[in-house]
Design a protein around this motif. Structure first.
Motif, PDB file in Angstrom:
ATOM      1  N   GLY A   1       0.551   3.788  -5.697  1.00 51.33           N
ATOM      2  CA  GLY A   1       0.535   4.665  -4.548  1.00 51.33           C
ATOM      3  C   GLY A   1      -0.390   4.225  -3.424  1.00 51.33           C
ATOM      4  O   GLY A   1      -0.432   4.865  -2.388  1.00 51.33           O
ATOM      5  N   ARG A   2      -1.150   3.168  -3.639  1.00 51.64           N
ATOM      6  CA  ARG A   2      -2.032   2.682  -2.578  1.00 51.64           C
ATOM      7  C   ARG A   2      -1.212   1.886  -1.568  1.00 51.64           C
ATOM      8  O   ARG A   2      -0.256   1.217  -1.921  1.00 51.64           O
ATOM      9  CB  ARG A   2      -3.138   1.793  -3.155  1.00 51.64           C
ATOM     10  N   ARG A   3      -1.609   1.975  -0.317  1.00 48.86           N
ATOM     11  CA  ARG A   3      -0.942   1.192   0.735  1.00 48.86           C
ATOM     12  C   ARG A   3      -1.388  -0.260   0.570  1.00 48.86           C
ATOM     13  O   ARG A   3      -2.577  -0.554   0.520  1.00 48.86           O
ATOM     14  CB  ARG A   3      -1.345   1.703   2.102  1.00 48.86           C
TER      15      ARG A   3
ATOM     16  N   ALA B   1      -3.161 -10.084  -5.341  1.00 43.21           N
ATOM     17  CA  ALA B   1      -2.347  -8.872  -5.348  1.00 43.21           C
ATOM     18  C   ALA B   1      -2.709  -8.018  -6.551  1.00 43.21           C
ATOM     19  O   ALA B   1      -2.901  -8.535  -7.649  1.00 43.21           O
ATOM     20  CB  ALA B   1      -0.871  -9.238  -5.394  1.00 43.21           C
ATOM     21  N   PRO B   2      -2.815  -6.706  -6.352  1.00 43.70           N
ATOM     22  CA  PRO B   2      -3.100  -5.837  -7.497  1.00 43.70           C
ATOM     23  C   PRO B   2      -1.912  -5.815  -8.448  1.00 43.70           C
ATOM     24  O   PRO B   2      -0.768  -5.958  -8.013  1.00 43.70           O
ATOM     25  CB  PRO B   2      -3.325  -4.471  -6.851  1.00 43.70           C
TER      26      PRO B   2
ATOM     27  N   MET C   1      -6.468   4.634  -0.838  1.00 42.76           N
ATOM     28  CA  MET C   1      -7.061   3.335  -0.554  1.00 42.76           C
ATOM     29  C   MET C   1      -5.994   2.419   0.027  1.00 42.76           C
ATOM     30  O   MET C   1      -4.849   2.425  -0.396  1.00 42.76           O
ATOM     31  CB  MET C   1      -7.645   2.705  -1.817  1.00 42.76           C
ATOM     32  N   THR C   2      -6.422   1.622   0.978  1.00 43.99           N
ATOM     33  CA  THR C   2      -5.575   0.573   1.530  1.00 43.99           C
ATOM     34  C   THR C   2      -6.033  -0.749   0.933  1.00 43.99           C
ATOM     35  O   THR C   2      -7.236  -1.020   0.856  1.00 43.99           O
ATOM     36  CB  THR C   2      -5.683   0.517   3.070  1.00 43.99           C
ATOM     37  N   ILE C   3      -5.078  -1.560   0.519  1.00 39.42           N
ATOM     38  CA  ILE C   3      -5.388  -2.903   0.031  1.00 39.42           C
ATOM     39  C   ILE C   3      -4.876  -3.873   1.076  1.00 39.42           C
ATOM     40  O   ILE C   3      -3.680  -3.894   1.386  1.00 39.42           O
ATOM     41  CB  ILE C   3      -4.738  -3.170  -1.335  1.00 39.42           C
ATOM     42  N   LEU C   4      -5.782  -4.662   1.634  1.00 39.03           N
ATOM     43  CA  LEU C   4      -5.429  -5.656   2.627  1.00 39.03           C
ATOM     44  C   LEU C   4      -5.405  -7.013   1.928  1.00 39.03           C
ATOM     45  O   LEU C   4      -6.441  -7.539   1.535  1.00 39.03           O
ATOM     46  CB  LEU C   4      -6.431  -5.643   3.772  1.00 39.03           C
TER      47      LEU C   4
END
Length: 198
Positions: free
Chosen positions: A66-68, A60-61, A1-4
């Protein structure tokens, strides 16, 4: 998963680093405005083969695991970071929450005197920078107190500076270049000051 991770001040500004990494399915955190969601399809670069996709958020998480994570660069703007720290301090710190404009005056006086002493004493640039940081703390604190009562905020303080410069130093905004002579500066400053009083 990518987090934007977008900046809530400018939610439509997508970092260029995200190009090629915004993969469907797209999910949005609850606080992402509908106007951003409606126009987001234009930025999708394809389907995620793993079917996980991209999360668009302002928060922010806690851990990327490991997620981008692609962050808007504006989130690292030192002035905004300082503003957010002051907001947290005012909300969580018992001492900070109990302060008023009046109770902080002793610290403001102290910080102004310390900066003046540093300049007069030939302090290093690093020392002067730290003293100016202490003065900035005072500006942030007073702006946060005012913001909590709905009077004004840091952006409005900054805008008051811009407005004053537009009024008193219009030559900085007219597209001209080159040095401005002291006589012209003095006349413009006085004229702007007179106009502000009308």
């Amino acid at each position: 998963m990518t987090i934007l991770l977008l900046d809530p001040r400018w939610p439509t500004m997508i970092p260029m680093e995200a190009r090629g990494h915004i993969l469907a399915p797209i999910s949005f955190a609850d606080d992402v405005p509908v106007s951003v969601r409606w126009n987001f399809d234009d930025h999708v670069d394809g389907e995620d083969p793993a079917g996980v996709g991209t999360l668009v958020t302002f928060a922010a998480p806690p851990a990327a695991d490991g997620r981008r994570v692609i962050r808007a660069a504006s989130l690292d703007d030192p002035i905004d970071v300082a503003r957010r720290i002051m907001a947290v301090a005012r909300s969580r710190g018992e001492w900070e929450a109990g302060q008023t404009h009046e109770s902080l005056l002793v610290y403001l006086d102290e910080e102004v005197a310390e900066f003046a002493d540093a300049v007069r004493g030939g302090a290093s640039d690093d020392d002067m920078k730290k003293e100016l940081g202490d003065l900035l703390l005072q500006v942030l604190f007073h702006a946060e107190i005012a913001s909590r009562r709905g009077a004004f905020d840091l952006d409005e303080v900054a805008q008051s500076f811009v407005d004053k410069m537009r009024s008193r130093a219009p030559y900085f905004f007219d597209g001209s270049t080159g040095p401005v002579h002291l006589d012209r500066q003095n006349k413009a400053w006085a004229a702007g000051k007179r106009a502000e009083r009308l």
